[in-house]
Design a protein around this motif. Structure first.
Motif, PDB file in Angstrom:
ATOM      1  N   ILE A 129       0.821  -1.219   0.000  1.00 46.61           N
ATOM      2  CA  ILE A 129       0.000   0.000   0.000  1.00 46.61           C
ATOM      3  C   ILE A 129       0.856   1.271   0.000  1.00 46.61           C
ATOM      4  O   ILE A 129       0.319   2.377  -0.060  1.00 46.61           O
ATOM      5  N   GLY A 130       2.169   1.094   0.080  1.00 46.57           N
ATOM      6  CA  GLY A 130       3.062   2.238  -0.074  1.00 46.57           C
ATOM      7  C   GLY A 130       3.188   3.127   1.143  1.00 46.57           C
ATOM      8  O   GLY A 130       3.320   4.345   1.025  1.00 46.57           O
ATOM      9  N   VAL A 131       3.125   2.537   2.352  1.00 46.14           N
ATOM     10  CA  VAL A 131       3.337   3.341   3.569  1.00 46.14           C
ATOM     11  C   VAL A 131       4.528   2.770   4.331  1.00 46.14           C
ATOM     12  O   VAL A 131       4.911   1.620   4.139  1.00 46.14           O
ATOM     13  N   ARG A 132       5.086   3.602   5.223  1.00 45.25           N
ATOM     14  CA  ARG A 132       6.330   3.194   5.882  1.00 45.25           C
ATOM     15  C   ARG A 132       6.105   2.041   6.858  1.00 45.25           C
ATOM     16  O   ARG A 132       5.018   1.877   7.402  1.00 45.25           O
ATOM     17  N   GLN A 133       7.165   1.256   7.063  1.00 48.81           N
ATOM     18  CA  GLN A 133       7.106   0.081   7.925  1.00 48.81           C
ATOM     19  C   GLN A 133       6.867   0.478   9.381  1.00 48.81           C
ATOM     20  O   GLN A 133       7.253   1.567   9.815  1.00 48.81           O
ATOM     21  N   GLY A 134       6.226  -0.435  10.138  1.00 50.41           N
ATOM     22  CA  GLY A 134       6.034  -0.214  11.577  1.00 50.41           C
ATOM     23  C   GLY A 134       4.768   0.523  11.933  1.00 50.41           C
ATOM     24  O   GLY A 134       4.463   0.700  13.116  1.00 50.41           O
ATOM     25  N   LEU A 135       4.014   0.987  10.919  1.00 49.15           N
ATOM     26  CA  LEU A 135       2.774   1.718  11.204  1.00 49.15           C
ATOM     27  C   LEU A 135       1.716   0.781  11.767  1.00 49.15           C
ATOM     28  O   LEU A 135       1.628  -0.369  11.378  1.00 49.15           O
ATOM     29  N   GLN A 136       0.894   1.313  12.679  1.00 52.72           N
ATOM     30  CA  GLN A 136      -0.194   0.523  13.231  1.00 52.72           C
ATOM     31  C   GLN A 136      -1.464   0.712  12.403  1.00 52.72           C
ATOM     32  O   GLN A 136      -1.759   1.817  11.959  1.00 52.72           O
ATOM     33  N   LEU A 137      -2.198  -0.375  12.204  1.00 54.15           N
ATOM     34  CA  LEU A 137      -3.520  -0.291  11.579  1.00 54.15           C
ATOM     35  C   LEU A 137      -4.543  -0.823  12.588  1.00 54.15           C
ATOM     36  O   LEU A 137      -4.179  -1.241  13.691  1.00 54.15           O
ATOM     37  N   TYR A 138      -5.805  -0.805  12.195  1.00 52.14           N
ATOM     38  CA  TYR A 138      -6.867  -1.187  13.134  1.00 52.14           C
ATOM     39  C   TYR A 138      -7.832  -2.171  12.485  1.00 52.14           C
ATOM     40  O   TYR A 138      -8.002  -2.198  11.276  1.00 52.14           O
ATOM     41  N   ARG A 139      -8.484  -2.966  13.354  1.00 53.98           N
ATOM     42  CA  ARG A 139      -9.551  -3.860  12.889  1.00 53.98           C
ATOM     43  C   ARG A 139     -10.456  -4.153  14.085  1.00 53.98           C
ATOM     44  O   ARG A 139     -10.078  -3.916  15.240  1.00 53.98           O
ATOM     45  N   GLY A 140     -11.635  -4.674  13.800  1.00 53.89           N
ATOM     46  CA  GLY A 140     -12.563  -5.041  14.870  1.00 53.89           C
ATOM     47  C   GLY A 140     -12.396  -6.506  15.210  1.00 53.89           C
ATOM     48  O   GLY A 140     -12.307  -7.356  14.330  1.00 53.89           O
ATOM     49  N   LYS A 141     -12.350  -6.811  16.509  1.00 53.76           N
ATOM     50  CA  LYS A 141     -12.187  -8.209  16.926  1.00 53.76           C
ATOM     51  C   LYS A 141     -13.485  -8.995  16.767  1.00 53.76           C
ATOM     52  O   LYS A 141     -13.468 -10.205  16.631  1.00 53.76           O
ATOM     53  N   GLY A 142     -14.619  -8.271  16.779  1.00 51.85           N
ATOM     54  CA  GLY A 142     -15.926  -8.931  16.737  1.00 51.85           C
ATOM     55  C   GLY A 142     -16.517  -8.995  18.124  1.00 51.85           C
ATOM     56  O   GLY A 142     -15.867  -9.475  19.058  1.00 51.85           O
TER      57      GLY A 142
END
Length: 629
Positions: free
Chosen positions: A540-553
């Motif tokens: 996706i072309g972003v720098r390493q180590g970045l945090q993303l998010y998701r829902g656990k449910g």
């Protein structure tokens, strides 16, 4: 040996729900043998599951060193006082009920907590059924009448052994009956009687034979307040007809309560499939019995003012109902479909138009601040054409309605021309296209200009004539909103040129193009940060180590991790260079590349990535809805 079986059972239940893998269970069992820590705690410590996952499927894990009476266990756990224990024993003497049930009846403990304790006392695993995913195929091995009588429901099968949730797993006679009926080995686990009854209601109402009987029990009070129906002459008075009315009322009420945008009623060979579109995705519900198919479709057609005798060609209708004090429109569409053994049947789709389900304001659509500022400036211009583009179902109508509400004032005459009118906006004159009556977009444009408008909204730029009249309206001092079906904002210019419009007319009137898509929002209740694989970040072309998010449910989002939707937006504001490119009839790729180099333009993909990094949506949603630049 019994403890070993219980540990194995705990693992099997978690595997059946897709919460852990076989490999993770083996690792946890080794760690349990090494440390002596309970298997559930080990799984949580190793990060394979969360505490919430464990308790939502298996209740509270209570462990006893030796067999004790239930009263002693409840005292030990601090769940009862000595005085309450004596009261419970007194109640047992009077009523003859089991001691645990006496405590529940007296309100000293909940049924759930009692089952946690019984689970430890009997050394049988407790299963929480509220969030359990049942297999429809497996459910059928125990008939509904038997499941209700014995308060038992099958959960999963492994190695020829069926695990069954029971309110009383000590009843060996019941287990023998279940073995005889299924022809399989039965292994019991314990669950609350209330949760078993609810699970039977929810899952066996999918059993086609008995749905009418169940509806007779649960849907007796469900009413549908139809405000406007084209034909109420045909009433269903017989018992079967009354059941049909209940099924239809239940179906519509449930869909609105769950926030569905569409109801799909689809004939299959052996049943009628019922699906709701919730947050853009179709979710299957309990099917409708085949024997009710014809009456249900006729009932829907009567309510929507359609011809019930005509089954060979598509029809459209609408009705209006009152739900919880608010008025809701339903647009109904039928379509003849062929089934292999039953010939031509009709599929029915109901579009739910609930203006209260979406508070239509620009602020709630998901604009990032810079895009919002530019779009607001654009819609406050005195004249010009603003185009909103995107595929069907990308939220174009919601954006247009929100923009009209934003600029509405008593001093402005806003007139719309739509096919069909989806939401009624107070203070705005909304016109409904009717091609059969000779009212097309082109005809409507001529009339609108004689209505002294300040702002005009055209549902869609469908043909050259409509586009030319919109341009004329813009040139004579009107602000015009409309939609186009294109993939991105730059493609709108190509589409207008393909329709045969002159480039100089396009450049002198189009003041902005907004392309959009809809993606699902992360559920805020179970949102969780994680670090994605380096490969994903590189892609996706972003720098390493970045945090993303998701829902656990969680229970709020029905285990999906998503709740609601938001828009991804690409706003193209033309400048002198874009004007030159359009006049030269440059391809849309060239226009888009120029916009990206300009620096103040976010493509749909970039807008989506910003929202994923802010935790508004997931990277999977963004990649699925947008193209790489």
């Amino acid at each position: 040996m019994q403890m070993e079986r219980r540990r194995k059972k705990l693992g099997e239940i978690l595997i059946s729900q897709g919460l852990i893998t076989d490999e993770q269970l083996l690792v946890a069992l080794k760690e349990h043998k090494r440390t002596g820590i309970s298997i559930g705690t080990v799984l949580v410590k190793l990060g394979f599951i969360t505490d919430d996952d464990l308790s939502s499927v298996l209740g509270q894990q209570i462990h006893l060193d030796q067999k004790k009476r239930i009263g002693e266990v409840l005292l030990e756990q601090g769940l009862l006082t000595e005085e309450q224990l004596q009261q419970g024993l007194e109640e047992q003497r009077k009523s003859g009920m089991q001691l645990g049930k006496c405590f529940v009846k007296l309100g000293f403990i909940s049924e759930n907590k009692l089952v946690d304790v019984l689970s430890a006392q009997l050394d049988i695993q407790h299963v929480v059924l509220e969030n359990f995913n049942f297999s429809r195929q497996l459910i059928r091995i125990i008939p509904e009448e038997m499941a209700r009588r014995y308060k038992a429901i099958p959960l999963f099968e492994q190695d020829g052994i069926v695990t069954v949730a029971m309110a009383d797993p000590t009843n060996l006679r019941t287990i023998d009956h279940l073995k005889f009926k299924t022809g399989k080995e039965i292994e019991p686990v314990i669950a609350t009687e209330k949760s078993i009854v609810e699970a039977i209601e929810k899952n066996y109402s999918a059993g086609l034979e008995d749905m009418t009987q169940i509806l007779g029990e649960v849907a007796g009070t469900i009413e549908l307040d139809v405000i406007k129906s084209e034909d109420d002459a045909e009433k269903l008075t017989d018992e079967e007809g009354a059941q049909v009315v209940k099924v239809v009322n239940l179906m519509i009420n449930q869909a609105i309560s769950e926030g569905a945008s569409d109801i799909h009623v689809e004939p299959m060979e052996k049943y009628v499939r019922l699906r709701y579109r919730i947050d853009g995705e179709l979710k299957e519900k309990n099917p409708i019995p085949l024997q009710l198919r014809a009456q249900i479709i006729s009932r829907l057609k009567i309510m929507a003012g359609m011809d019930i005798a005509e089954k060979r060609k598509p029809q459209d209708g609408r009705l209006q109902i009152r739900f919880e004090g608010r008025e809701i429109d339903l647009r109904v569409s039928t379509y003849p479909v062929m089934t292999r053994n039953r010939g031509v049947n009709e599929k029915v789709v109901l579009r739910i138009l609930d203006p209260h389900s979406k508070n239509l304001t620009l602020e709630k659509l998901g604009f990032l601040p810079r895009t919002m500022k530019n779009f607001e400036e654009m819609i406050r211009r005195p004249d010009g054409i603003i185009l909103v583009t995107g595929p069907t179902g990308s939220g174009k109508s919601s954006t247009l309605y929100s923009a009209l509400q934003k600029i509405y004032s008593i001093s402005r005459n806003i007139v719309t021309m739509e096919d069909p009118v989806e939401y009624h906006l107070d203070g705005i004159c909304q016109g409904q296209i009717n091609v059969k009556a000779g009212f097309s977009f082109a005809d409507g444009m001529r009339s609108i200009l004689r209505q002294d408008p300040d702002v005009i909204m055209i549902g869609e730029m469908r043909d050259r004539e409509t586009c030319e009249m919109a341009i004329q309206a813009s040139l004579t001092g009107h602000l015009v909103f409309s939609t186009l079906h294109t993939n991105d904002s730059a493609s709108a210019y190509t589409r207008l040129l393909d329709m045969g419009l002159e480039p100089y007319l396009i450049t002198s009137t189009v003041i902005g193009v907004l392309a959009q898509r809809l993606v699902r929002k992360i559920c805020q209740k179970c949102k969780d940060a994680y670090t994605p694989d380096a490969e994903v970040l590189t892609k996706i072309g972003v720098r390493q180590g970045l945090q993303l998010y998701r829902g656990k449910g969680c229970s709020k989002c029905n285990g999906t991790g998503y709740s609601g939707r938001l828009g991804l937006f690409e706003l193209l504001v033309p400048d002198s260079n874009i004007t030159k490119l359009v006049l030269q009839r440059a391809p849309f790729e060239q226009i888009k590349q120029y916009c990206l180099k300009r620096g103040d333009f976010d493509s749909l993909r970039r807008d989506g990535l910003r929202k994923a990094l802010e935790g508004m949506t997931t990277i999977e949603q963004v990649l699925g809805a947008t193209q790489n630049d």
